[in-house]
Scaffold this motif. Structure first.
Motif, PDB file in Angstrom:
ATOM      1  N   UNK A 237     -16.284   5.450   3.660  1.00 35.43           N
ATOM      2  CA  UNK A 237     -15.413   6.511   3.218  1.00 35.43           C
ATOM      3  C   UNK A 237     -14.591   6.026   2.042  1.00 35.43           C
ATOM      4  N   UNK A 238     -14.396   6.878   1.051  1.00 31.10           N
ATOM      5  CA  UNK A 238     -13.646   6.507  -0.143  1.00 31.10           C
ATOM      6  C   UNK A 238     -12.719   7.641  -0.525  1.00 31.10           C
ATOM      7  N   UNK A 239     -11.413   7.328  -0.548  1.00 28.60           N
ATOM      8  CA  UNK A 239     -10.432   8.306  -0.992  1.00 28.60           C
ATOM      9  C   UNK A 239     -10.334   8.300  -2.514  1.00 28.60           C
ATOM     10  N   UNK A 240     -10.039   9.454  -3.074  1.00 27.33           N
ATOM     11  CA  UNK A 240      -9.797   9.548  -4.511  1.00 27.33           C
ATOM     12  C   UNK A 240      -8.762  10.623  -4.767  1.00 27.33           C
ATOM     13  N   UNK A 241      -8.020  10.426  -5.853  1.00 24.81           N
ATOM     14  CA  UNK A 241      -6.984  11.371  -6.213  1.00 24.81           C
ATOM     15  C   UNK A 241      -5.896  10.691  -7.002  1.00 24.81           C
ATOM     16  N   UNK A 242      -4.937  11.458  -7.496  1.00 26.14           N
ATOM     17  CA  UNK A 242      -3.871  10.864  -8.312  1.00 26.14           C
ATOM     18  C   UNK A 242      -2.963   9.973  -7.486  1.00 26.14           C
ATOM     19  N   UNK A 243      -2.501   8.922  -8.104  1.00 27.16           N
ATOM     20  CA  UNK A 243      -1.597   8.001  -7.429  1.00 27.16           C
ATOM     21  C   UNK A 243      -0.131   8.382  -7.590  1.00 27.16           C
ATOM     22  N   UNK A 244       0.143   9.317  -8.480  1.00 29.23           N
ATOM     23  CA  UNK A 244       1.514   9.744  -8.742  1.00 29.23           C
ATOM     24  C   UNK A 244       1.565  11.269  -8.784  1.00 29.23           C
ATOM     25  N   UNK A 245       2.459  11.834  -8.004  1.00 28.96           N
ATOM     26  CA  UNK A 245       2.634  13.274  -7.945  1.00 28.96           C
ATOM     27  C   UNK A 245       4.125  13.578  -8.099  1.00 28.96           C
TER      28      UNK A 245
ATOM     29  N   UNK B 246       5.721   9.967   0.008  1.00 28.57           N
ATOM     30  CA  UNK B 246       5.158   8.728  -0.537  1.00 28.57           C
ATOM     31  C   UNK B 246       4.573   7.901   0.606  1.00 28.57           C
ATOM     32  N   UNK B 247       3.324   7.513   0.461  1.00 29.38           N
ATOM     33  CA  UNK B 247       2.646   6.816   1.556  1.00 29.38           C
ATOM     34  C   UNK B 247       1.285   6.322   1.088  1.00 29.38           C
ATOM     35  N   UNK B 248       0.685   5.489   1.916  1.00 28.56           N
ATOM     36  CA  UNK B 248      -0.742   5.198   1.771  1.00 28.56           C
ATOM     37  C   UNK B 248      -1.486   6.216   2.629  1.00 28.56           C
ATOM     38  N   UNK B 249      -2.418   6.899   2.020  1.00 30.66           N
ATOM     39  CA  UNK B 249      -3.166   7.953   2.698  1.00 30.66           C
ATOM     40  C   UNK B 249      -4.579   7.441   2.999  1.00 30.66           C
ATOM     41  N   UNK B 250      -4.987   7.638   4.258  1.00 31.53           N
ATOM     42  CA  UNK B 250      -6.295   7.190   4.708  1.00 31.53           C
ATOM     43  C   UNK B 250      -7.116   8.380   5.210  1.00 31.53           C
ATOM     44  N   UNK B 251      -8.386   8.405   4.856  1.00 28.37           N
ATOM     45  CA  UNK B 251      -9.275   9.362   5.496  1.00 28.37           C
ATOM     46  C   UNK B 251     -10.060   8.624   6.578  1.00 28.37           C
TER      47      UNK B 251
ATOM     48  N   UNK C   6     -11.377   4.968   5.485  1.00 26.26           N
ATOM     49  CA  UNK C   6     -11.377   4.625   4.082  1.00 26.26           C
ATOM     50  C   UNK C   6     -10.433   3.464   3.858  1.00 26.26           C
ATOM     51  N   UNK C   7     -10.438   2.918   2.661  1.00 24.40           N
ATOM     52  CA  UNK C   7      -9.589   1.759   2.365  1.00 24.40           C
ATOM     53  C   UNK C   7      -8.139   2.159   2.159  1.00 24.40           C
ATOM     54  N   UNK C   8      -7.898   3.452   1.976  1.00 28.80           N
ATOM     55  CA  UNK C   8      -6.544   3.920   1.753  1.00 28.80           C
ATOM     56  C   UNK C   8      -6.220   4.026   0.277  1.00 28.80           C
TER      57      UNK C   8
END
Length: 113
Positions: free
Chosen positions: A3-11, A89-94, A104-106
């Motif tokens: 599993x691999x998460x993707x998306x912006x790191x800053x919102x 703000x957090x580390x998000x894991x699938x 996923x690695x987070x």
């Protein structure tokens, strides 16, 4: 299964956070998949899930702001969290449930202006 998460790191605050989890080696239509996050210095927080039939389940505390959807053609599922604040703000894991849980690695997401 990977599993691999993707998306912006800053919102920015008040915007919508959107993350995608791409699954390889296993189908998202046969197992429950979902999202968990870990804010800095805190424990894991279960956010929500989508089961093999496409039914969704959300944490009561996040339900009003959370949406999980699937793109079965791409074997991906997506998390959307609206009206974010710095507390998101957090580390998000699938994750995907199988004989155990595949993670996923987070991905670190920071909410800041």
């Amino acid at each position: 299964v990977q599993l691999q998460e993707s998306g912006p790191g800053l919102v920015k605050p008040s915007q919508t956070l959107s993350l995608t989890c791409t699954v390889s080696g296993g189908s998202i239509t046969t197992n429950t998949c979902g999202w968990i996050r870990q804010p800095p210095g805190k424990g894991l927080e279960w956010m929500g899930a989508v089961d093999a039939s496409g039914n969704t389940y959300y944490s009561p505390s996040l339900k009003s702001r959370t949406s999980i959807s699937r793109d079965t053609s791409k074997n991906q599922f997506t998390l959307q969290l609206s009206s974010v604040t710095p507390e998101d703000t957090a580390v998000y894991y699938c994750w995907r449930a199988a004989s155990g849980i595949h993670w996923g690695q987070g991905t670190q997401v920071t909410v800041s202006s």
